[in-house]
Design a protein around this motif. Structure first.
Motif, PDB file in Angstrom:
ATOM      1  N   ILE A 181       0.833  -1.205   0.000  1.00 57.57           N
ATOM      2  CA  ILE A 181       0.000   0.000   0.000  1.00 57.57           C
ATOM      3  C   ILE A 181       0.868   1.256   0.000  1.00 57.57           C
ATOM      4  O   ILE A 181       1.920   1.286   0.635  1.00 57.57           O
ATOM      5  CB  ILE A 181      -0.970  -0.007   1.214  1.00 57.57           C
ATOM      6  CG1 ILE A 181      -1.909   1.193   1.149  1.00 57.57           C
ATOM      7  CG2 ILE A 181      -0.218  -0.045   2.543  1.00 57.57           C
ATOM      8  CD1 ILE A 181      -3.097   1.076   2.091  1.00 57.57           C
ATOM      9  N   ASP A 182       0.405   2.239  -0.765  1.00 57.83           N
ATOM     10  CA  ASP A 182       1.050   3.558  -0.771  1.00 57.83           C
ATOM     11  C   ASP A 182       2.429   3.575  -1.421  1.00 57.83           C
ATOM     12  O   ASP A 182       3.149   4.556  -1.287  1.00 57.83           O
ATOM     13  CB  ASP A 182       1.203   4.067   0.685  1.00 57.83           C
ATOM     14  CG  ASP A 182       0.435   5.353   0.891  1.00 57.83           C
ATOM     15  OD1 ASP A 182      -0.371   5.690   0.001  1.00 57.83           O
ATOM     16  OD2 ASP A 182       0.644   6.008   1.921  1.00 57.83           O
ATOM     17  N   HIS A 183       2.799   2.483  -2.109  1.00 62.31           N
ATOM     18  CA  HIS A 183       4.124   2.461  -2.732  1.00 62.31           C
ATOM     19  C   HIS A 183       4.164   3.174  -4.075  1.00 62.31           C
ATOM     20  O   HIS A 183       5.183   3.193  -4.739  1.00 62.31           O
ATOM     21  CB  HIS A 183       4.649   1.024  -2.832  1.00 62.31           C
ATOM     22  CG  HIS A 183       5.325   0.569  -1.565  1.00 62.31           C
ATOM     23  ND1 HIS A 183       6.225  -0.469  -1.508  1.00 62.31           N
ATOM     24  CD2 HIS A 183       5.226   1.052  -0.295  1.00 62.31           C
ATOM     25  CE1 HIS A 183       6.659  -0.616  -0.259  1.00 62.31           C
ATOM     26  NE2 HIS A 183       6.050   0.294   0.496  1.00 62.31           N
ATOM     27  N   GLY A 184       3.011   3.715  -4.483  1.00 56.82           N
ATOM     28  CA  GLY A 184       3.013   4.534  -5.691  1.00 56.82           C
ATOM     29  C   GLY A 184       2.611   3.803  -6.962  1.00 56.82           C
ATOM     30  O   GLY A 184       2.967   4.204  -8.070  1.00 56.82           O
ATOM     31  N   LYS A 185       1.815   2.727  -6.830  1.00 51.88           N
ATOM     32  CA  LYS A 185       1.386   1.964  -8.007  1.00 51.88           C
ATOM     33  C   LYS A 185       0.488   2.806  -8.910  1.00 51.88           C
ATOM     34  O   LYS A 185       0.711   2.917 -10.117  1.00 51.88           O
ATOM     35  CB  LYS A 185       0.620   0.695  -7.566  1.00 51.88           C
ATOM     36  CG  LYS A 185       1.450  -0.291  -6.780  1.00 51.88           C
ATOM     37  CD  LYS A 185       0.666  -1.520  -6.342  1.00 51.88           C
ATOM     38  CE  LYS A 185      -0.398  -1.252  -5.281  1.00 51.88           C
ATOM     39  NZ  LYS A 185       0.136  -0.713  -4.012  1.00 51.88           N
ATOM     40  N   SER A 186      -0.543   3.376  -8.307  1.00 51.60           N
ATOM     41  CA  SER A 186      -1.501   4.138  -9.118  1.00 51.60           C
ATOM     42  C   SER A 186      -0.842   5.374  -9.715  1.00 51.60           C
ATOM     43  O   SER A 186      -1.076   5.714 -10.890  1.00 51.60           O
ATOM     44  CB  SER A 186      -2.699   4.557  -8.257  1.00 51.60           C
ATOM     45  OG  SER A 186      -3.313   3.406  -7.704  1.00 51.60           O
ATOM     46  N   ALA A 187       0.006   6.024  -8.923  1.00 51.77           N
ATOM     47  CA  ALA A 187       0.686   7.212  -9.426  1.00 51.77           C
ATOM     48  C   ALA A 187       1.565   6.840 -10.624  1.00 51.77           C
ATOM     49  O   ALA A 187       1.664   7.588 -11.600  1.00 51.77           O
ATOM     50  CB  ALA A 187       1.531   7.834  -8.319  1.00 51.77           C
ATOM     51  N   SER A 215      10.546   7.962 -10.606  1.00 51.31           N
ATOM     52  CA  SER A 215       9.773   8.894  -9.794  1.00 51.31           C
ATOM     53  C   SER A 215       8.606   9.387 -10.619  1.00 51.31           C
ATOM     54  O   SER A 215       8.787   9.937 -11.698  1.00 51.31           O
ATOM     55  CB  SER A 215      10.634  10.083  -9.363  1.00 51.31           C
ATOM     56  OG  SER A 215       9.787  11.088  -8.832  1.00 51.31           O
ATOM     57  N   SER A 216       7.435   9.160 -10.095  1.00 51.29           N
ATOM     58  CA  SER A 216       6.254   9.656 -10.792  1.00 51.29           C
ATOM     59  C   SER A 216       6.166  11.170 -10.652  1.00 51.29           C
ATOM     60  O   SER A 216       5.499  11.836 -11.444  1.00 51.29           O
ATOM     61  CB  SER A 216       5.000   9.003 -10.220  1.00 51.29           C
ATOM     62  OG  SER A 216       5.107   7.611 -10.336  1.00 51.29           O
TER      63      SER A 216
END
Ligand SMILES: Nc1nc2c(ncn2[C@@H]2O[C@H](COP(=O)(O)OP(=O)(O)OP(=O)(O)O)[C@@H](O)[C@H]2O)c(=O)[nH]1
Ligand SMILES: [Mg+2]
Length: 641
Positions: free
Chosen positions: A21-27, A158-159
């Motif tokens: 969770i929160d590791h930036g998948k969606s971003a 980096s997104s």
């Protein structure tokens, strides 16, 4: 089935995210595609992904369909629905947190689901210094050693700053090129992950098209319910398409059903081919982190987008230790559609954690049976995946024979493959094709017994019934029991006839060339019957009268009469009237000379006079002569032909 024609040079590939969770998948999905995959208001408010999200990217001839999954441990079941069907894994590890529990759990799931390739993204690279980044890279490489991602690129991105995105896209391109394309020529199957109503369209379902293709006008079957539905239209990658091709995110607009009757976990498939199931035999692998599973343990079971509860039973063992693998028989709470080779995941009942997974071997299994000692060897054969071996073993286990429909449902093989495999086994003498259309197979071992048994029955019948010319086919067949199906019986009989061991010209089956042999008293009685009719001429006696005068019992006498009728010495003109053939021959001669002297027309009274018989006999006799084409009816008269 028509196959989709992909646009020249394009390849469709599903990329699935995985990670904590929160590791930036969606971003990351948004940074790659321009689409933020989170759709729900609650997701936006809480800043986490809850359910599957989707996005598309078409680049350098590859159509990427992205499936973004939630990282939260409470939503792993949603993650599972998305993970089924992915071609390329995008494993996301945040550079500032490194590997966390759901990194491991998601990765285990993807490994158990048989995902073959992927790329590792070390996200949020802007938040750490280069030493930390190197450390996380080493941790990741260490963790992935020995797995399918052992040699996968590990790329910092980096997104936020967009650093590393181009390298990541290139790596996805390379993985996409290597990915094995899903089979467009196979049966259509679409596990549903969403169902909704669209204004002006009606019910729409979406999913990853895992095999075959689908287009407007197709009829599809909805599993597990079995409803036949018509496809009104297909969208793929956000555009209307003529046919959806495998490896694409696909939306199917369905006629004749409310969207409320459609749910995640259901499957659309080619109609009339497959069977839903609640019992499956599988190869089950347990993670080394899992607790051991004992006989009868309930687990959460996930396959495709479906989820149910399963009780686990083992073939040939009582329990499965952590890290072990075994053949298991799963009893499912709800009916599902699965095919051989389909992957599944099992999760502990409580607390809910991923325990293991595996592949389906027999989708139409039965309850575990101790006396079925060959089951493990059979499952091993299924697991090896060699077509001829599988079909031979399947046929051997089908005591009643194996029909075409069952072969399709149990193997999902296409027609040409089924026929070629059956042919090869038949040539090798392992399987008998007892019927080609529809195809029915019987193992040579089982088949070989049938002609033997038929010969025994016919032999016994003829011994028990010396005055009967043979056993009626149907009696013969039913005497063999229900285990011999009609096609098997026919093939065995044909074989015996062609080997000249049986005669089966009409409805009766007898030993080839066998004749009825009469006892002396029977021969005498037969002569008496013939004599009685011969002497009577056209003034025939009643059958009962003749038979009653014989010295043998009624049943044998009746059979002797039948023999005379079959030998055509006596002729049955009507149910009550039997004549000797000599009397009928004379009658025909008399009619012929009548025609010469008096002309071709003859009235019933003249016929009576000519033959000296009553009207009661004359009418049936004339009708018989009409049938024999000796006379023809003309009004009230007859014309002699
Ligand atoms: N600085 C920085 N922040 C990032 C980056 N990627 C994502 N974030 C932030 O990290 C937070 C979580 O990002 P998401 O993309 O929602 O994470 P996720 O993995 O999709 O989370 P779940 O779907 O809930 O598992 C958000 O606040 C993002 O803005 C990045 O590359 N750099
Ligand atoms: Mg997310």
């Amino acid at each position: 089935m028509t196959t989709a024609t992909p646009i020249a040079g394009t390849k469709s590939v599903i990329v699935g995210t995985a990670g904590h969770i929160d590791h930036g998948k969606s971003a990351l999905v948004e940074a790659l595609t321009g689409t933020h995959p989170d759709r729900l208001a609650e997701e936006k408010r809480r800043g986490i992904t809850i359910d599957l999200g989707f996005a598309f990217l078409e680049e350098h001839g590859v159509r990427f369909g992205f499936v973004d999954v939630p990282g939260h441990e409470r939503f792993v079941s949603n993650m599972l629905a998305g993970a089924a069907g992915i071609d390329v894994l995008l494993l996301v590890i945040a550079a500032d947190e490194s590997i966390k529990p759901q990194t491991r759990e998601h990765f285990d799931i993807c490994r158990l689901l048989g995902v073959e390739r992927g790329v590792v993204a070390l996200t949020k690279s802007d938040l750490v210094d280069s030493d930390t980044l190197e450390l996380v890279r080493l941790e990741a490489e260490d963790y992935l050693r020995g797995s399918f991602l052992e040699n996968a690129p590990v790329l910092p991105v980096s997104s936020k700053t967009r650093a590393g995105l181009e390298e990541l896209k290139k790596a996805l391109q390379v993985a996409a090129q290597k990915a094995t394309a899903k089979d467009a020529s196979s049966y259509f199957r679409l596990p549903i992950d969403r169902a909704f109503a669209m204004k002006g369209f009606g019910s729409v379902v979406t999913g990853t098209l895992i095999s075959g293709s689908v287009g407007a006008g197709d009829e599809v079957e909805l599993f597990p319910g079995g409803e036949r539905l018509r496809v009104r239209g297909v969208h793929s990658g956000g555009k209307a398409v003529e046919r959806g091709a495998p490896g694409q995110r696909t939306a199917v607009n369905l006629a004749g059903i409310e969207h409320t009757a459609l749910k995640r976990g259901m499957v659309l498939a080619t109609p009339g081919k497959f069977r839903k199931t609640r019992r499956i035999d599988v190869r089950l692998e347990l993670l080394s982190s899992a607790r051991k599973i004992k006989q009868g343990t309930p687990v959460h079971f996930h396959t495709g987008t479906a989820e149910t509860i399963a009780e686990v039973f083992f073939h040939g063992q009582r329990e499965l230790p952590p890290g072990g693998s075994a053949f298991a028989n799963l009893k499912l709470q709800n009916e599902i559609l699965v095919l051989p080779g389909d992957r599944f995941i099992v999760r502990q009942f409580s607390p809910v954690v991923t325990m293991g997974g595996g592949a389906v071997l027999d989708p139409l299994a039965r309850r575990l049976m101790l006396r079925d000692t060959g089951r493990i060897a059979y499952l091993e054969t299924l697991g090896r995946g060699k077509g001829e071996e599988i079909l031979a073993a399947m046929t051997e286990r089908a005591i009643l024979g194996l029909g075409y429909g069952e072969i399709v449902a149990r193997t999902a093989w296409m027609d040409s493959e089924i026929r070629a495999t059956a042919k090869a086994l038949s040539v090798a003498g392992r399987v008998k094709i007892v019927s080609a259309e529809p195809l029915v197979l019987v193992s040579e071992k089982i088949f070989a017994e049938v002609p033997k048994r038929i010969l025994e029955r016919v032999d016994k019948f003829q011994k028990d019934n010396p005055l009967l010319p043979g056993i009626p086919r149907e009696d013969l067949r039913s005497s063999l029991g229900k285990r011999v199906r009609a096609e098997t019986f026919r093939a065995a009989l044909e074989q015996l006839v062609s080997q000249k061991r049986l005669d089966a010209a009409g409805e009766l089956v007898k030993k080839a060339g066998s004749e009825i042999t009469l006892q002396p008293e029977e021969a005498k009685a037969k002569d008496q019957i013939e004599g009685a009719f011969a002497a009577a001429g056209l003034q025939v006696p009643s059958v009962q009268e003749v038979l009653a005068q014989l010295a043998i019992e009624a049943k044998r006498a009746e059979r002797l009469l039948q023999i005379l009728l079959r030998e055509k010495i006596l002729v049955r003109v009507s149910p009550e009237l039997i004549f000797h053939r000599g009397a009928l021959a004379q009658l025909k001669e008399r009619l012929a000379s009548f025609k010469k002297s008096k002309g071709e027309r003859i009235t019933v009274p003249v016929f009576k006079e000519l033959t000296g018989i009553t009207r009661k006999y004359a009418i049936p006799l004339l009708e018989y002569l009409d049938r024999e084409r000796v006379t023809r009816r003309a009004g009230d008269d007859r014309v002699i032909l």
